[in-house]
Design a protein around this motif. Structure first.
Motif, mmCIF file in Angstrom:
data_model
loop_
_atom_site.group_PDB
_atom_site.id
_atom_site.type_symbol
_atom_site.label_atom_id
_atom_site.label_comp_id
_atom_site.label_asym_id
_atom_site.label_seq_id
_atom_site.Cartn_x
_atom_site.Cartn_y
_atom_site.Cartn_z
ATOM 1 N N ASP A 188 0.827 -1.204 0.000
ATOM 2 C CA ASP A 188 0.000 0.000 0.000
ATOM 3 C C ASP A 188 0.863 1.256 0.000
ATOM 4 O O ASP A 188 0.584 2.217 -0.733
ATOM 5 C CB ASP A 188 -0.935 0.005 1.212
ATOM 6 C CG ASP A 188 -2.101 -0.958 1.057
ATOM 7 O OD1 ASP A 188 -2.366 -1.387 -0.080
ATOM 8 O OD2 ASP A 188 -2.739 -1.271 2.076
ATOM 9 N N GLU A 214 -6.892 -3.395 -9.502
ATOM 10 C CA GLU A 214 -7.328 -3.907 -8.203
ATOM 11 C C GLU A 214 -7.868 -2.751 -7.362
ATOM 12 O O GLU A 214 -7.240 -1.692 -7.276
ATOM 13 C CB GLU A 214 -6.168 -4.578 -7.460
ATOM 14 C CG GLU A 214 -5.556 -5.763 -8.199
ATOM 15 C CD GLU A 214 -4.366 -5.397 -9.068
ATOM 16 O OE1 GLU A 214 -3.679 -6.311 -9.568
ATOM 17 O OE2 GLU A 214 -4.132 -4.180 -9.251
ATOM 18 N N ASP A 216 -8.167 -2.443 -4.071
ATOM 19 C CA ASP A 216 -7.764 -2.354 -2.667
ATOM 20 C C ASP A 216 -7.069 -1.045 -2.308
ATOM 21 O O ASP A 216 -7.110 -0.609 -1.150
ATOM 22 C CB ASP A 216 -6.855 -3.527 -2.300
ATOM 23 C CG ASP A 216 -7.615 -4.834 -2.154
ATOM 24 O OD1 ASP A 216 -8.824 -4.856 -2.462
ATOM 25 O OD2 ASP A 216 -7.004 -5.835 -1.748
ATOM 26 N N THR A 234 -12.322 -8.132 -9.349
ATOM 27 C CA THR A 234 -13.079 -9.015 -8.456
ATOM 28 C C THR A 234 -14.114 -9.859 -9.176
ATOM 29 O O THR A 234 -14.641 -10.815 -8.593
ATOM 30 C CB THR A 234 -13.801 -8.197 -7.386
ATOM 31 O OG1 THR A 234 -14.791 -7.364 -8.020
ATOM 32 C CG2 THR A 234 -12.837 -7.320 -6.589
ATOM 33 N N SER A 250 -9.657 -9.980 -2.971
ATOM 34 C CA SER A 250 -9.411 -8.691 -2.332
ATOM 35 C C SER A 250 -9.154 -8.922 -0.854
ATOM 36 O O SER A 250 -9.793 -9.780 -0.227
ATOM 37 C CB SER A 250 -10.620 -7.754 -2.507
ATOM 38 O OG SER A 250 -10.535 -6.642 -1.634
ATOM 39 N N ARG A 251 -8.243 -8.154 -0.300
ATOM 40 C CA ARG A 251 -7.986 -8.249 1.138
ATOM 41 C C ARG A 251 -9.170 -7.791 1.967
ATOM 42 O O ARG A 251 -9.235 -8.052 3.163
ATOM 43 C CB ARG A 251 -6.763 -7.389 1.497
ATOM 44 C CG ARG A 251 -5.440 -7.983 1.078
ATOM 45 C CD ARG A 251 -4.304 -7.029 1.405
ATOM 46 N NE ARG A 251 -4.117 -6.028 0.359
ATOM 47 C CZ ARG A 251 -3.776 -4.767 0.582
ATOM 48 N NH1 ARG A 251 -3.616 -4.333 1.804
ATOM 49 N NH2 ARG A 251 -3.594 -3.938 -0.428
ATOM 50 N N TYR A 252 -10.126 -7.108 1.328
ATOM 51 C CA TYR A 252 -11.233 -6.505 2.051
ATOM 52 C C TYR A 252 -12.559 -7.224 1.830
ATOM 53 O O TYR A 252 -13.614 -6.714 2.198
ATOM 54 C CB TYR A 252 -11.342 -5.021 1.668
ATOM 55 C CG TYR A 252 -10.091 -4.264 1.999
ATOM 56 C CD1 TYR A 252 -9.868 -3.797 3.289
ATOM 57 C CD2 TYR A 252 -9.107 -4.044 1.040
ATOM 58 C CE1 TYR A 252 -8.706 -3.111 3.609
ATOM 59 C CE2 TYR A 252 -7.936 -3.366 1.348
ATOM 60 C CZ TYR A 252 -7.736 -2.900 2.637
ATOM 61 O OH TYR A 252 -6.578 -2.241 2.948
ATOM 62 N N TYR A 256 -15.104 -4.156 -1.234
ATOM 63 C CA TYR A 256 -14.866 -3.603 -2.568
ATOM 64 C C TYR A 256 -15.180 -4.626 -3.659
ATOM 65 O O TYR A 256 -14.584 -4.614 -4.735
ATOM 66 C CB TYR A 256 -13.412 -3.142 -2.708
ATOM 67 C CG TYR A 256 -12.987 -2.106 -1.703
ATOM 68 C CD1 TYR A 256 -13.832 -1.051 -1.349
ATOM 69 C CD2 TYR A 256 -11.748 -2.178 -1.093
ATOM 70 C CE1 TYR A 256 -13.452 -0.100 -0.424
ATOM 71 C CE2 TYR A 256 -11.346 -1.223 -0.165
ATOM 72 C CZ TYR A 256 -12.212 -0.189 0.169
ATOM 73 O OH TYR A 256 -11.818 0.758 1.084
#
Length: 317
Positions: A188, A214, A216, A234, A250-252, A256
């Motif tokens: 990030d 992406e 993120d 995604t 996605s890490r989230y 998202y």
């Protein structure tokens, strides 16, 4: 909560069997929708309207989003008269027998928009190019094919659009670009630094449309000049049941996964994309049909599309 890949595969297989008559593999992957949004970002100049068409995640394969299907998407996109068309990456298929990058680019060369057609690369444009990975740098085969077709590729760069007001278009590289950090916090920071460098010529009063394969990076807060972020990657979850997806890259997680997301008065639109990943040799989608995204930017009371942030879909003809 994200599930492991084996659990995701099992869930997808179960979903496919429950869909009936092979709908999830034989029908939905081919039912390209048009999804429309009207968004008036906080930094957007008063009185300026712009239509942006978004195409992403082609994963082109004769069994799903083949050359003829891409040509149809191009024709339908042009018919909606966008001012600007953007391509967000992942042009080739990871399944054996995919459509060559050069053929994909040859179909995309017929996209028309008065303010330009611009592309970025996705993670698979690197992952599907062993030669570029061995070199550790581009251009990838996808990038070469797009440029040969006359399509501008934005790689960590920003250009000013020929419209009233200081509107800029920026394209960010994929997280999968060689040399990028693997730890999420370092990645990030690295991508934020890359974005800051890309926006170095954008004035303080400028408004930036950011293309990022992406989504993120949106969680980092971004530069305040970024008015709208456009992403893919995604596939909308690819399998979505009552808003839930068993696996999202996605890490989230669902945060998202899809659609118009507003956080801290900042706007992100994530497309479900056009192509599909394969399961047991067949393309799979359920509850997340492929789509052409059309974003109308400007005052929310302008005619033509739904109110701010609300998407609507129309089926393929």
């Amino acid at each position: 909560m994200l599930l492991s890949r084996p659990t995701w595969i099992a869930a997808c297989a179960a979903a496919g069997s429950l869909a009936g008559a092979g709908y999830a593999t034989a029908v939905e992957p081919h039912r390209v929708q048009v999804t429309r949004y009207r968004v008036c970002p906080r930094r957007w100049p008063a009185g300026l309207t712009m239509r942006v068409a978004v195409l992403t995640d082609f994963h082109a394969h004769p069994r799903c989003m083949g050359a003829d299907a891409i040509a149809d998407v191009v024709a339908r996109t042009n018919a909606m008269a966008p001012d600007l068309t953007v391509l967000l990456g992942d042009y080739g298929s990871q399944h054996p027998g995919g459509v060559p990058f050069e053929v994909v680019a040859d179909r995309l060369r017929f996209l028309h928009a008065p303010k330009g057609v611009y592309a970025i690369q996705g993670n698979h444009d690197w992952g599907d190019d062993p030669a570029a990975l061995r070199r550790g740098h581009g251009p990838t085969r996808a990038e070469r094919a797009l440029r040969a077709a006359g399509i501008a590729v934005l790689e960590n760069a920003a250009i000013r659009l020929d419209v009233p007001g200081p509107i800029w278009l920026a394209g960010l590289e994929s997280e999968a670009t060689p040399g990028r950090a693997q730890a999420p916090d370092r990645l990030d920071r690295q991508r934020s630094e890359i974005l800051a460098h890309a926006l170095r010529d954008v004035p303080a009063e400028g408004a930036v449309l950011l293309l990022a394969h992406e989504p993120d990076l949106f969680a980092t807060g971004l530069d305040p000049r970024v008015a709208l972020t456009l992403s893919g990657h995604t596939h909308g979850g690819q399998v979505r049941i009552l808003g839930w997806s068993p696996w999202i890259p996605s890490r989230y997680g669902l945060r998202y996964a899809y659609g118009h997301i507003v956080e801290a008065q900042r706007d992100l639109i994530v497309s479900a994309g056009l192509g599909s990943h394969f399961l047991a040799g067949r393309p799979l989608r359920l509850g997340a049909p492929p789509e052409i995204v059309v974003v109308d930017l400007g005052r929310p009371d302008d005619a033509g599309t739904p109110a701010d942030g609300l998407g609507s879909r129309s089926n393929a003809a």
